[in-house]
Design a protein around this motif. Structure first.
Motif, PDB file in Angstrom:
ATOM      1  N   GLU A 198      20.451  -8.117  73.138  1.00  0.00           N
ATOM      2  CA  GLU A 198      21.535  -8.031  73.941  1.00  0.00           C
ATOM      3  C   GLU A 198      23.262  -8.437  72.683  1.00  0.00           C
ATOM      4  O   GLU A 198      24.260  -8.340  73.082  1.00  0.00           O
ATOM      5  N   ARG A 199      22.641  -9.422  71.684  1.00  0.00           N
ATOM      6  CA  ARG A 199      23.274 -10.009  71.081  1.00  0.00           C
ATOM      7  C   ARG A 199      23.517  -8.939  69.408  1.00  0.00           C
ATOM      8  O   ARG A 199      25.131  -9.424  68.953  1.00  0.00           O
ATOM      9  N   GLY A 200      22.614  -8.418  69.211  1.00  0.00           N
ATOM     10  CA  GLY A 200      22.857  -6.759  68.561  1.00  0.00           C
ATOM     11  C   GLY A 200      22.671  -8.077  67.235  1.00  0.00           C
ATOM     12  O   GLY A 200      22.631  -7.490  66.626  1.00  0.00           O
ATOM     13  N   GLU A 201      21.771  -8.708  67.443  1.00  0.00           N
ATOM     14  CA  GLU A 201      21.000  -9.822  66.184  1.00  0.00           C
ATOM     15  C   GLU A 201      19.810  -8.387  65.948  1.00  0.00           C
ATOM     16  O   GLU A 201      19.031  -8.964  65.168  1.00  0.00           O
ATOM     17  N   ALA A 202      18.614  -8.519  66.839  1.00  0.00           N
ATOM     18  CA  ALA A 202      17.459  -7.439  67.091  1.00  0.00           C
ATOM     19  C   ALA A 202      17.885  -6.545  67.791  1.00  0.00           C
ATOM     20  O   ALA A 202      19.299  -6.181  68.554  1.00  0.00           O
ATOM     21  N   ALA A 203      16.935  -5.654  67.212  1.00  0.00           N
ATOM     22  CA  ALA A 203      16.926  -4.031  67.713  1.00  0.00           C
ATOM     23  C   ALA A 203      15.238  -3.888  68.270  1.00  0.00           C
ATOM     24  O   ALA A 203      14.198  -4.723  68.333  1.00  0.00           O
ATOM     25  N   SER A 204      15.462  -2.899  69.641  1.00  0.00           N
ATOM     26  CA  SER A 204      13.807  -3.343  69.969  1.00  0.00           C
ATOM     27  C   SER A 204      13.361  -1.661  70.007  1.00  0.00           C
ATOM     28  O   SER A 204      14.901  -0.647  70.730  1.00  0.00           O
ATOM     29  N   THR A 205      12.473  -1.757  69.753  1.00  0.00           N
ATOM     30  CA  THR A 205      12.256   0.609  69.962  1.00  0.00           C
ATOM     31  C   THR A 205      10.187   0.237  70.317  1.00  0.00           C
ATOM     32  O   THR A 205      10.342  -0.784  71.128  1.00  0.00           O
ATOM     33  N   VAL A 206      10.415   1.786  71.576  1.00  0.00           N
ATOM     34  CA  VAL A 206       8.947   1.939  72.198  1.00  0.00           C
ATOM     35  C   VAL A 206       7.888   2.509  70.857  1.00  0.00           C
ATOM     36  O   VAL A 206       8.722   3.427  70.638  1.00  0.00           O
ATOM     37  N   ASN A 207       6.826   1.992  70.691  1.00  0.00           N
ATOM     38  CA  ASN A 207       5.668   2.869  70.549  1.00  0.00           C
ATOM     39  C   ASN A 207       5.132   2.764  71.239  1.00  0.00           C
ATOM     40  O   ASN A 207       4.046   3.187  71.815  1.00  0.00           O
ATOM     41  N   TYR A 208       5.231   4.755  70.679  1.00  0.00           N
ATOM     42  CA  TYR A 208       4.552   5.278  71.482  1.00  0.00           C
ATOM     43  C   TYR A 208       2.313   5.683  71.226  1.00  0.00           C
ATOM     44  O   TYR A 208       1.975   6.406  71.737  1.00  0.00           O
ATOM     45  N   ASP A 209       2.737   4.781  70.028  1.00  0.00           N
ATOM     46  CA  ASP A 209       1.293   6.213  69.301  1.00  0.00           C
ATOM     47  C   ASP A 209       0.627   4.719  69.430  1.00  0.00           C
ATOM     48  O   ASP A 209      -0.076   3.848  68.326  1.00  0.00           O
ATOM     49  N   THR A 210      -0.090   4.095  70.425  1.00  0.00           N
ATOM     50  CA  THR A 210      -0.491   2.450  70.591  1.00  0.00           C
ATOM     51  C   THR A 210      -2.055   3.112  71.033  1.00  0.00           C
ATOM     52  O   THR A 210      -2.902   2.575  71.183  1.00  0.00           O
ATOM     53  N   GLY A 211      -2.393   4.762  71.291  1.00  0.00           N
ATOM     54  CA  GLY A 211      -3.448   5.114  71.502  1.00  0.00           C
ATOM     55  C   GLY A 211      -3.733   4.534  73.334  1.00  0.00           C
ATOM     56  O   GLY A 211      -3.814   4.658  73.931  1.00  0.00           O
ATOM     57  N   GLY A 212      -3.246   3.877  73.716  1.00  0.00           N
ATOM     58  CA  GLY A 212      -2.603   3.196  75.155  1.00  0.00           C
ATOM     59  C   GLY A 212      -1.704   3.452  76.325  1.00  0.00           C
ATOM     60  O   GLY A 212      -0.747   4.118  75.682  1.00  0.00           O
TER      61      GLY A 212
END
Length: 222
Positions: A198-212
């Motif tokens: 929320e502060r912009g210090e970190a970023a998040s992404t979704v990993n779909y290559d987990t096999g699950g």
């Protein structure tokens, strides 16, 4: 007291939305709906101040619902609470005048911030004219460079999580891996990393290559 309508097809998220909203005495949840069409039918006949609205729903999406409400000049504001975070989607919803936009999963602190933003908007336009000071409170970015923890979060815990993320690989780390490295619970990790996002210090992404099941990865912003 502001009248709130929640439109969310996930019962657990709907319960969270309601619980977080009703923690603030300025708001009262008057209706909840699991699809946009039922919400539209009710809103054309009943007054409301604020929608807490998802995007992906049966019968009528959140975007379609907002378009229909604007076409009928129904004066209700909206806070989006959704997993939809594509740039095109965000841009379209901002142009429809949403007050705030929360990407799932969200924290109670971030939800409260959205409620406060709504209240500032309503209070600023309550009179016949708006002063520059009131406009600045709405539109000017905060000038504080303070990185200390807000109420309810511990500075030492924030430092520990920041240090862990500094050593993360380029793609980032899931909350479970951060939990193992720091010794903190996964629930605590998610609360703190969401704050950093929320502060912009970190970023998040979704990993779909987990096999699950896909997982969310966190990394510090470069």
């Amino acid at each position: 007291m502001y009248r709130v309508v929640i439109v969310e097809d996930d019962p657990m998220v709907c319960l969270l939305d309601r619980t977080f909203t009703e923690k603030d005495s300025r708001f009262r949840v008057v209706q909840t709906f699991q699809d946009g069409r039922a919400a539209l039918e009710w809103l054309t006949q009943n007054p409301a101040d604020l929608l807490v609205l998802d995007v992906y729903m049966p019968l009528l999406t959140g975007v379609e619902l907002l378009h229909a409400l604007r076409a009928q000049s129904i004066p209700v504001d909206a806070i989006m609470v959704t997993a939809a975070n594509s740039t095109a989607m965000v841009d379209e919803l901002l142009k429809l005048g949403v007050v705030d936009y929360l990407v799932k999963p969200f924290t109670v602190e971030r939800f409260q911030q959205a409620l406060d933003t709504f209240c500032r908007h309503r209070e600023a336009v309550a009179g016949e004219a708006v002063s520059q000071d009131e406009l600045d409170k709405l539109f000017a970015p905060p000038e504080s460079g303070d990185h200390s923890a807000p109420k309810g979060l511990q500075e030492n815990t924030l430092k520990l999580i920041r240090a862990c993320l500094q050593t993360a690989p380029d793609q980032g780390l899931p909350s479970e891996a951060i939990s193992r490295q720091t010794g903190l619970s996964v629930v605590t990790i998610r609360r703190y990393v969401n704050y950093l996002v929320e502060r912009g210090e970190a970023a998040s992404t979704v990993n779909y290559d987990t096999g699950g099941r896909p997982c969310r990865l966190y990394r510090l912003q470069s």
